[in-house]
Scaffold this motif. Structure first.
Motif, PDB file in Angstrom:
ATOM      1  N   GLU A  43      12.495   0.842   5.436  1.00 20.40           N
ATOM      2  CA  GLU A  43      12.717  -0.345   6.274  1.00 20.40           C
ATOM      3  C   GLU A  43      11.477  -1.217   6.442  1.00 20.40           C
ATOM      4  O   GLU A  43      11.595  -2.351   6.898  1.00 20.40           O
ATOM      5  N   ASN A  44      10.304  -0.709   6.078  1.00 21.67           N
ATOM      6  CA  ASN A  44       9.069  -1.500   6.168  1.00 21.67           C
ATOM      7  C   ASN A  44       8.463  -1.787   4.799  1.00 21.67           C
ATOM      8  O   ASN A  44       7.304  -2.174   4.694  1.00 21.67           O
ATOM      9  N   ALA A  45       9.239  -1.578   3.732  1.00 22.00           N
ATOM     10  CA  ALA A  45       8.671  -1.578   2.384  1.00 22.00           C
ATOM     11  C   ALA A  45       8.238  -2.957   1.896  1.00 22.00           C
ATOM     12  O   ALA A  45       7.339  -3.076   1.065  1.00 22.00           O
ATOM     13  N   ALA A  46       8.862  -4.037   2.405  1.00 21.43           N
ATOM     14  CA  ALA A  46       8.536  -5.391   1.969  1.00 21.43           C
ATOM     15  C   ALA A  46       7.613  -6.050   2.982  1.00 21.43           C
ATOM     16  O   ALA A  46       8.082  -6.547   4.016  1.00 21.43           O
ATOM     17  N   ALA A  47       6.317  -6.011   2.721  1.00 21.22           N
ATOM     18  CA  ALA A  47       5.326  -6.633   3.600  1.00 21.22           C
ATOM     19  C   ALA A  47       5.431  -6.144   5.044  1.00 21.22           C
ATOM     20  O   ALA A  47       5.129  -6.865   5.991  1.00 21.22           O
ATOM     21  N   GLY A  48       5.895  -4.910   5.220  1.00 15.84           N
ATOM     22  CA  GLY A  48       5.973  -4.319   6.546  1.00 15.84           C
ATOM     23  C   GLY A  48       7.263  -4.580   7.293  1.00 15.84           C
ATOM     24  O   GLY A  48       7.495  -3.988   8.349  1.00 15.84           O
ATOM     25  N   ARG A  49       8.133  -5.425   6.749  1.00 16.31           N
ATOM     26  CA  ARG A  49       9.366  -5.772   7.456  1.00 16.31           C
ATOM     27  C   ARG A  49      10.513  -5.898   6.461  1.00 16.31           C
ATOM     28  O   ARG A  49      10.568  -6.846   5.678  1.00 16.31           O
ATOM     29  N   GLY A  50      11.433  -4.951   6.491  1.00 22.07           N
ATOM     30  CA  GLY A  50      12.606  -5.016   5.639  1.00 22.07           C
ATOM     31  C   GLY A  50      12.338  -4.561   4.214  1.00 22.07           C
ATOM     32  O   GLY A  50      11.308  -3.952   3.901  1.00 22.07           O
ATOM     33  N   THR A  86       4.086   6.256   5.302  1.00 23.09           N
ATOM     34  CA  THR A  86       3.488   6.174   3.968  1.00 23.09           C
ATOM     35  C   THR A  86       3.003   4.742   3.795  1.00 23.09           C
ATOM     36  O   THR A  86       3.808   3.827   3.615  1.00 23.09           O
ATOM     37  N   GLY A  87       1.703   4.551   3.937  1.00 25.17           N
ATOM     38  CA  GLY A  87       1.149   3.200   3.900  1.00 25.17           C
ATOM     39  C   GLY A  87      -0.331   3.209   4.198  1.00 25.17           C
ATOM     40  O   GLY A  87      -1.026   4.205   3.941  1.00 25.17           O
ATOM     41  N   PRO A  88      -0.862   2.103   4.745  1.00 22.06           N
ATOM     42  CA  PRO A  88      -2.295   1.992   4.994  1.00 22.06           C
ATOM     43  C   PRO A  88      -2.795   3.009   6.020  1.00 22.06           C
ATOM     44  O   PRO A  88      -2.366   3.001   7.173  1.00 22.06           O
ATOM     45  N   ARG A  89      -3.713   3.843   5.600  1.00 24.01           N
ATOM     46  CA  ARG A  89      -4.216   4.916   6.461  1.00 24.01           C
ATOM     47  C   ARG A  89      -5.041   4.394   7.628  1.00 24.01           C
ATOM     48  O   ARG A  89      -4.987   4.933   8.738  1.00 24.01           O
ATOM     49  N   ASP A  90      -5.820   3.338   7.403  1.00 27.43           N
ATOM     50  CA  ASP A  90      -6.826   2.919   8.384  1.00 27.43           C
ATOM     51  C   ASP A  90      -6.449   1.665   9.157  1.00 27.43           C
ATOM     52  O   ASP A  90      -7.310   0.993   9.728  1.00 27.43           O
ATOM     53  N   GLY A  91      -5.153   1.357   9.193  1.00 27.91           N
ATOM     54  CA  GLY A  91      -4.685   0.286  10.060  1.00 27.91           C
ATOM     55  C   GLY A  91      -4.168   0.877  11.369  1.00 27.91           C
ATOM     56  O   GLY A  91      -4.530   1.981  11.762  1.00 27.91           O
ATOM     57  N   VAL A  92      -3.325   0.130  12.050  1.00 29.32           N
ATOM     58  CA  VAL A  92      -2.640   0.623  13.250  1.00 29.32           C
ATOM     59  C   VAL A  92      -1.151   0.624  12.937  1.00 29.32           C
ATOM     60  O   VAL A  92      -0.529  -0.438  12.845  1.00 29.32           O
ATOM     61  N   LEU A  93      -0.601   1.799  12.700  1.00 31.94           N
ATOM     62  CA  LEU A  93       0.787   1.962  12.270  1.00 31.94           C
ATOM     63  C   LEU A  93       1.069   1.154  11.006  1.00 31.94           C
ATOM     64  O   LEU A  93       2.183   0.682  10.781  1.00 31.94           O
ATOM     65  N   GLY A  94       0.040   0.995  10.182  1.00 28.72           N
ATOM     66  CA  GLY A  94       0.175   0.294   8.918  1.00 28.72           C
ATOM     67  C   GLY A  94      -0.229  -1.166   8.959  1.00 28.72           C
ATOM     68  O   GLY A  94      -0.385  -1.810   7.922  1.00 28.72           O
ATOM     69  N   MET A  95      -0.436  -1.715  10.150  1.00 31.95           N
ATOM     70  CA  MET A  95      -0.828  -3.115  10.282  1.00 31.95           C
ATOM     71  C   MET A  95      -2.349  -3.260  10.378  1.00 31.95           C
ATOM     72  O   MET A  95      -3.066  -2.328  10.761  1.00 31.95           O
ATOM     73  N   VAL A 102       0.841  -1.200   0.000  1.00 25.98           N
ATOM     74  CA  VAL A 102       0.000   0.000   0.000  1.00 25.98           C
ATOM     75  C   VAL A 102       0.875   1.249   0.000  1.00 25.98           C
ATOM     76  O   VAL A 102       0.624   2.208  -0.742  1.00 25.98           O
ATOM     77  N   GLY A 103       1.920   1.244   0.805  1.00 28.81           N
ATOM     78  CA  GLY A 103       2.835   2.375   0.835  1.00 28.81           C
ATOM     79  C   GLY A 103       3.589   2.533  -0.473  1.00 28.81           C
ATOM     80  O   GLY A 103       3.787   3.652  -0.964  1.00 28.81           O
ATOM     81  N   ARG A 104       4.017   1.420  -1.045  1.00 28.95           N
ATOM     82  CA  ARG A 104       4.728   1.487  -2.324  1.00 28.95           C
ATOM     83  C   ARG A 104       3.823   2.041  -3.418  1.00 28.95           C
ATOM     84  O   ARG A 104       4.255   2.842  -4.262  1.00 28.95           O
ATOM     85  N   ASP A 105       2.569   1.622  -3.419  1.00 26.91           N
ATOM     86  CA  ASP A 105       1.617   2.123  -4.413  1.00 26.91           C
ATOM     87  C   ASP A 105       1.428   3.632  -4.268  1.00 26.91           C
ATOM     88  O   ASP A 105       1.357   4.358  -5.262  1.00 26.91           O
ATOM     89  N   ALA A 106       1.388   4.105  -3.019  1.00 24.49           N
ATOM     90  CA  ALA A 106       1.242   5.542  -2.786  1.00 24.49           C
ATOM     91  C   ALA A 106       2.446   6.296  -3.332  1.00 24.49           C
ATOM     92  O   ALA A 106       2.300   7.353  -3.967  1.00 24.49           O
TER      93      ALA A 106
END
Length: 264
Positions: free
Chosen positions: A39-46, A199-208, A13-17
């Motif tokens: 650091e969180n670009a690949a599925a949230g980790r790394g 930069t990522g999912p707006r409606d999660g919790v810190l992106g999760m 989601v962040g990469r798409d943005a």
């Protein structure tokens, strides 16, 4: 010089943005150099090699990391050779990769430094003393210096801002994924922001995914977190720097989400 810094990119989601908004960012802010925390670009980790190539292809000039640097083991295959990517400089001697570099874009040069905090994070060397050593080394190379301080505690980030005032052009915090409202230029000419945001999912919790996070809070049980599948938000900042002095002349937060963004 104008520099845009994009806060922690979280998952697809962040990469798409980033991919969607970089043309808009270039048009609106006219940056000479674009830096992103990946650091969180690949599925949230790394991060991995393909995502790294994508970010550079889309127009990012330099990538900083943080405490999730090593979560995707593929990074060990390319971090030593990729001079446009840096990991925290105050990790133990012998750690792969580099903690600082100089980014070139056209006639512009920007020194890029990555540090990690010690409060509520895994052990590391002193970031303040590491910053002193690095900035002393960079002083003869360029006056324009950006420091990404990847830290949990706001007090530690604020202290770093004051510690580097007059020696760095910008000290920006990352890691907490929540953009702060304390953007300012310190008396010595250093632009400062405690956290650039996510930069990522707006409606999660810190992106999760929020349901998984709520389950952990409600039960205390181990829970596997996944990047949320929601609309995106992009957070960051734009700073203007006097090339001749390295002093910041303007800092402006960037915060745009999928509902409010209108392509120009």
């Amino acid at each position: 010089m104008k520099v845009v810094f994009i806060g922690d990119i979280v998952g697809n989601v962040g990469r798409d943005a980033v991919k969607r908004l970089l043309p808009w960012i270039k048009n609106k802010y006219q940056p000479h150099i674009i830096i992103a925390n990946g650091e969180n670009a690949a599925a949230g980790r790394g991060i991995n090699a393909a995502i790294t190539r994508d970010l550079f292809d889309w127009g990012v000039h330099g990538i900083t990391m943080g405490n999730h640097t090593w979560d995707n083991r593929e990074i060990f295959e390319f971090i030593d050779d990729e001079k446009r990517m840096i990991r925290p400089a105050n990790l133990p001697p012998g750690t792969p990769g580099r903690g600082y570099t100089v980014i070139k874009a056209g006639s512009k040069e920007l020194a890029l430094v990555n540090l990690i905090g010690r409060t509520f994070l895994p052990p590391s060397e002193c970031p303040f003393r590491a910053a002193d050593d690095i900035l002393e080394e960079l002083r003869g190379r360029t006056k324009c210096i950006l420091v990404d301080f990847h830290a949990e505690a706001t007090s530690e980030k604020i202290a770093m801002g004051w510690h580097l005032d007059g020696r760095a052009s910008l000290v920006v915090g990352t890691h907490t994924h929540v953009q702060t409202n304390d953007d300012r230029i310190l008396p010595g000419g250093t632009a400062y922001l405690t956290d650039a945001g996510m930069t990522g999912p707006r409606d999660g919790v810190l992106g999760m995914d929020r349901d998984s996070v709520l389950h952990k809070f409600l039960t205390g049980l181990p829970t596997r977190f996944q990047v949320a599948d929601t609309k995106w938000i992009l957070s960051g900042l734009c700073v203007e720097i006097d090339d001749s002095t390295g002093r910041a002349t303007k800092i402006q937060k960037i915060r745009v989400d999928e509902d409010s963004w209108i392509a120009e």
